[in-house]
Design a protein around this motif. Structure first.
Motif, PDB file in Angstrom:
ATOM      1  N   GLU A 137      -6.366   2.553 -39.762  1.00 21.77           N
ATOM      2  CA  GLU A 137      -5.793   3.592 -38.890  1.00 21.77           C
ATOM      3  C   GLU A 137      -6.869   4.195 -38.007  1.00 21.77           C
ATOM      4  O   GLU A 137      -6.665   4.413 -36.808  1.00 21.77           O
ATOM      5  N   GLY A 138      -8.031   4.494 -38.579  1.00 22.64           N
ATOM      6  CA  GLY A 138      -9.078   5.156 -37.820  1.00 22.64           C
ATOM      7  C   GLY A 138      -9.606   4.330 -36.668  1.00 22.64           C
ATOM      8  O   GLY A 138     -10.064   4.884 -35.658  1.00 22.64           O
ATOM      9  N   GLU A 139      -9.552   3.011 -36.784  1.00 23.50           N
ATOM     10  CA  GLU A 139     -10.036   2.164 -35.694  1.00 23.50           C
ATOM     11  C   GLU A 139      -9.184   2.331 -34.433  1.00 23.50           C
ATOM     12  O   GLU A 139      -9.664   2.122 -33.323  1.00 23.50           O
ATOM     13  N   ARG A 140      -7.929   2.708 -34.600  1.00 21.88           N
ATOM     14  CA  ARG A 140      -7.081   2.969 -33.434  1.00 21.88           C
ATOM     15  C   ARG A 140      -7.591   4.190 -32.673  1.00 21.88           C
ATOM     16  O   ARG A 140      -7.725   4.172 -31.444  1.00 21.88           O
ATOM     17  N   ARG A 141      -7.871   5.256 -33.416  1.00 24.25           N
ATOM     18  CA  ARG A 141      -8.369   6.463 -32.767  1.00 24.25           C
ATOM     19  C   ARG A 141      -9.751   6.230 -32.158  1.00 24.25           C
ATOM     20  O   ARG A 141     -10.062   6.762 -31.082  1.00 24.25           O
ATOM     21  N   ALA A 142     -10.563   5.445 -32.849  1.00 25.35           N
ATOM     22  CA  ALA A 142     -11.894   5.151 -32.321  1.00 25.35           C
ATOM     23  C   ALA A 142     -11.804   4.382 -31.006  1.00 25.35           C
ATOM     24  O   ALA A 142     -12.574   4.630 -30.067  1.00 25.35           O
ATOM     25  N   ALA A 143     -10.866   3.450 -30.925  1.00 23.59           N
ATOM     26  CA  ALA A 143     -10.690   2.682 -29.692  1.00 23.59           C
ATOM     27  C   ALA A 143     -10.278   3.597 -28.543  1.00 23.59           C
ATOM     28  O   ALA A 143     -10.778   3.471 -27.417  1.00 23.59           O
ATOM     29  N   LEU A 144      -9.369   4.519 -28.816  1.00 26.82           N
ATOM     30  CA  LEU A 144      -8.953   5.451 -27.772  1.00 26.82           C
ATOM     31  C   LEU A 144     -10.114   6.369 -27.379  1.00 26.82           C
ATOM     32  O   LEU A 144     -10.316   6.645 -26.181  1.00 26.82           O
TER      33      LEU A 144
END
Length: 880
Positions: A597-604
């Motif tokens: 999940e956190g990788e999504r926020r990191a990408a944004l």
């Protein structure tokens, strides 16, 4: 009119030449530094400003006097007025660099971060309650505010600042203290009715999730890239190149987070050790093959042997009691178990409860009683509490012997929840209690020493659990001691004690394993309990505290594109992504299969703070510009789209954005300094008269900045300036917010809040306004009257109204009255109170005529009333 066929054929054949692609909107264009116009001015900002003025045949205004400049600059950078001593020092400083030194001093002030944090809290609609119909308090939201203040004071590079608030847990895993930054996404309202109190599989709950994610999207996109992306929720954006599909891709970015209390360690070493010990506890609970590798380590073996030696030589201090009876008042059933503990069960869990246990013991004289809270597989998170998060709240404990009260002194516990200490269980206040969150899933104990030892008799213990919300004790055990100095310590069960007494060579392998398992569990638990308690922050995360049916997710929820935003019309499943209208940045994320999940926020976060994202860099320099001039280069700071305003100085905006990115390296302090050292900023605010070209006719709104705009103090500046000038300002920084109201439980979760009758002599009434507790649906009346930000809405720009109720509030509000009296008392120590009052509030002494009039008024109505009048003048309420 009929068009000849030959002409029509020609038009059709050349239509491809006539149809040209529309030019890309200014804000979506690549960011490039424009050439600086030729000028004799040494300051780049003045070059761009004066070039525009010259086009309209306008002239800049002369520089303001030093007294005006220090007041303007101090309010702008710190939100406070300069003291008379600071003004005098600046006026007498003959150094050509005096102004630059003043700028540097103010930027280095700890009050700088407090002022900038208040601006940011407006942007993200920060408050400390949920809002909506269930406006529950968020006791730990303040840590995000402290994170902001510290970040601004540290001059954290802006790209790093943005990345931390979206994905600190992923991008900076070795800095657990940055968890507080995740308060950004949770700063806004949260609909408890839809997201906690109804079934997860209901349509209304699904709608609630989409709306909750919409708030996160709006907060992120409005704040960091100045776009109203939410307009594309039901259809493609009507004006900007943003599709509905892209909005639902953004929804997928936040599909795995929820809002709630998140526990963390600020010290990386403590965080790493806690993680290691917690993992060990999981291994011990499973008792699987991993256990064999763990127990074989020499250090573990040595620790177990040491524990055995100490346990076998240590006499037993705590002794079981014989339970005569146990009862609960509100529907719980208490059952005495073989190990002497008492377990509570119920058909429907009561909100509140009271247990009463009678017992006898052969030991005497008894010096203390111990209450053990024990875990159980049937409890939420193993307990020891019955609340959904495993917590409990012991409001009061009462002990009697033969119906006579037993006085308790200095109780101690192995762990106290922050703000819910064991002392609260003996303070005769049912509104306070002992709690153990976040250390749930493990046993705890508390010792209650007696003021005088007691002899034989029947003892009764009453455990009041009155906090509500099902914060009940699930399983507990009572024991007593005759020791004169009783201490905390885990009691060794009789079975383990018998095994320890067997000599090493005579033990079976199974017996040794049982000892090893118990010993290592106790060793690990003891070390875990010795670690400093974790801090809490209200944030958006995938590992927040369970609250009723609002629980962390194992995997992000599935997000569908909804046709026309209708929950009943789901179309395609969406993968995480963002908008795709920037020439050098794609909106598709290259995430690996099975990503977290956190990788999504990191990408944004990385897409937003990318050097090529012109929206990101233009947005922040425009906001900083607005903070100094009252209006941004773009007058719609949250909307750089086609429905927003166009930049008054587009070349200057792009030049500043590139300079801020490349030269200043994202330093906000350098950006502030660049702006406030310009001649444009230092202009007078007075409109020139008798000039060849009337600037009011040519540029009545002063968008070209031919003079410095005259700005009105905002609500927090008014309050803080009054505190400072009255001599009552408490400069302490950080910590829980000050509740400047009385609060008591309401009918449901929204408390009853009363601002009237607050005692302004209390310490909580004297810190800066940024530390004031912000209630979302019940705002402070004075702040609200003075155009304070509505914490239910994103507020990129405050209103600046001038109304009669504002004057009445500044005359009659209890806060103003208290500060006026405090100021009058302080002024009486001065040789010339009236001059001093004007110096503090206006930054100058009164004229002879003013002094005469003020002195006469003070004689007739008192010095405190004169202070109220001076606080209500334009010279105090406006910055020239």
């Amino acid at each position: 009119m009929r068009i000849p066929l030959l002409v029509l054929a020609f038009l059709l054949d050349t239509s491809h030449l006539m149809a040209q692609a529309p030019a890309r909107w200014w804000s979506f264009q690549s960011l490039k530094s424009p050439p600086v116009p030729s000028s004799q001015s040494p300051h780049p900002i003045d070059v761009f400003i004066r070039a525009k003025l010259a086009e309209r045949k306008l002239s800049p205004s002369p520089e303001a006097d030093r007294r005006t400049l220090i007041r303007r600059l101090t309010f702008d950078l710190t939100g406070l007025p300069p003291s008379p001593e600071e003004i005098e020092t600046f006026l007498n400083d003959k150094d050509p660099k005096a102004y630059a030194k003043l700028v540097d001093r103010l930027l280095a002030s700890p009050h700088y971060g407090e002022r900038q944090a208040r601006h940011w809290m407006d942007l993200v609609h920060f408050a400390e309650t949920h809002g909506h119909d269930q406006d529950r308090v968020r006791p730990d939201a303040w840590r995000y505010r402290d994170y902001l203040i510290q970040s601004f004071n540290d001059d954290k590079p802006y790209p790093r600042f943005a990345r931390e608030q979206l994905a600190a847990d992923v991008l900076f895993p070795d800095e657990p203290g940055l968890t507080a930054a995740l308060g950004f996404l949770a700063a806004g309202p949260w609909d408890e009715s839809s997201l906690r109190d109804i079934r997860e599989d209901s349509i209304d709950r699904q709608i609630g999730h989409y709306l909750d994610r919409d708030d996160m999207i709006s907060t992120t996109m409005n704040t960091f890239v100045s776009l109203t992306a939410g307009c594309a929720r039901c259809h493609d954006h009507k004006f900007d190149p943003i599709t509905a599909e892209e909005i639902y891709k953004l929804q997928a970015v936040f599909a795995g987070v929820g809002r709630g209390n998140v526990a963390y360690d600020s010290d990386p070493k403590i965080a790493a050790r806690r993680a290691e010990l917690t993992n060990r506890m999981h291994v011990l609970e499973k008792n699987d093959e991993t256990w064999k590798k763990l127990i074989s380590k020499p250090a573990i073996q040595s620790a177990i042997r040491k524990w055995e030696e100490e346990s076998s030589s240590k006499p037993q201090s705590w002794h079981d009691v014989t339970v005569i009876s146990s009862a609960a008042e509100h529907g719980s059933t208490l059952t005495v178990l073989p190990d002497g503990s008492i377990r509570s069960s119920h058909t429907k869990r009561p909100e509140r409860e009271r247990y009463t246990v009678k017992f006898q013991t052969q030991r005497k004289p008894i010096t203390a009683l111990r209450l053990e809270l024990l875990t159980d597989d049937t409890f939420p998170h193993l307990g020891p509490g019955l609340q959904d998060n495993g917590n409990l709240h012991l409001s009061e404990i009462a002990i009697t012997i033969d119906d006579k009260p037993v006085a308790i002194k200095a109780p101690v516990s192995d762990f106290d929840q922050q703000g819910w200490t064991i002392q609260h269980a003996v303070d005769d206040n049912p509104a306070t209690a002992w709690g153990i969150y976040p250390k749930v899933g493990e046993p705890h104990e508390a010792i209650f020493p007696f003021e005088k030892p007691i002899e034989d008799g029947t003892l009764t213990v009453r455990l009041d659990q009155l906090h509500g919300g099902g914060h009940l004790i699930g399983r507990f055990r009572i024991s007593v001691t005759t020791d004169k100095q009783p201490k905390l310590g885990q009691r060794i069960p009789p079975g383990i004690a018998r095994l320890i007494r067997i000599s090493l060579e005579k033990r079976t392998s199974e017996q040794q394993k049982t000892i090893n398992l118990f010993a290592l569990t106790e060793i690990t638990r003891t070390e875990l309990n010795s670690l400093p308690p974790r801090m809490l922050v209200y944030a958006a995360s995938s590992r927040f505290e369970t609250d009723g049916s609002h629980k962390p997710l194992a995997q992000p929820r599935t997000v569908h594109l909804l046709r026309r935003g209708d929950i009943h019309k789901p179309v395609d499943e969406m993968e995480p992504g963002t908008i795709d209208c920037l020439p050098e940045l794609r909106g598709h994320f290259q995430l690996p299969e099975g990503h977290s999940e956190g990788e999504r926020r990191a990408a944004l976060a990385n897409w937003i703070a990318d050097d090529r994202n012109g929206l990101f860099w233009r947005s922040i320099v425009n906001r900083v510009w607005q903070s100094h001039f009252g209006c941004g280069i773009v007058d719609t700071p949250n909307d750089f789209g086609k429905m927003g305003g166009r930049p008054s100085h587009p070349e200057l905006l792009d030049w500043l954005a590139v300079w801020f990115r490349d030269d200043a390296k994202g330093s906000l302090k350098k950006l502030h300094k660049l702006i406030v050292t310009s001649a444009t900023y230092k202009q007078r605010s007075i409109t020139p008269i008798n000039v060849a070209n009337d600037p009011l006719t040519i540029d009545g709104e002063n968008r070209l900045l031919w003079r410095m705009p005259r700005t009105k103090l905002d609500a927090e500046q008014v309050r803080d300036a009054i505190l400072l000038t009255s001599g009552t300002l408490d400069r302490r920084q950080g910590g829980p917010s000050d509740q400047q109201f009385s609060m008591k439980p309401g009918i449901h979760v929204t408390p009853i809040v009363d601002y009237s009758g607050y005692d302004w002599a209390r310490p909580e009434g004297h810190r800066r306004s940024v530390y004031r507790f912000v209630f979302r649906t019940l705002p402070d009346p004075l702040v609200d009257c003075l155009d304070g930000a509505d914490a239910s809405q994103l507020t990129p720009k405050r209103n600046a109204s001038i109304t009669a109720p504002q004057s009445l509030a500044i005359l009659n509000n209890d806060f103003i009255l208290a500060c006026s009296h405090a100021m009058a008392k302080d002024l009486k120590k001065c040789q010339n109170p009236i001059d001093e009052a004007c110096l503090r509030l206006w930054g100058r002494k009164p004229t002879l005529e003013e002094h005469k009039e003020f002195a006469s008024y003070a004689i007739r109505h008192g010095l405190a009333n004169l202070c109220r009048i001076l606080m209500n003048t334009n010279e105090f309420l406006f910055v020239d």
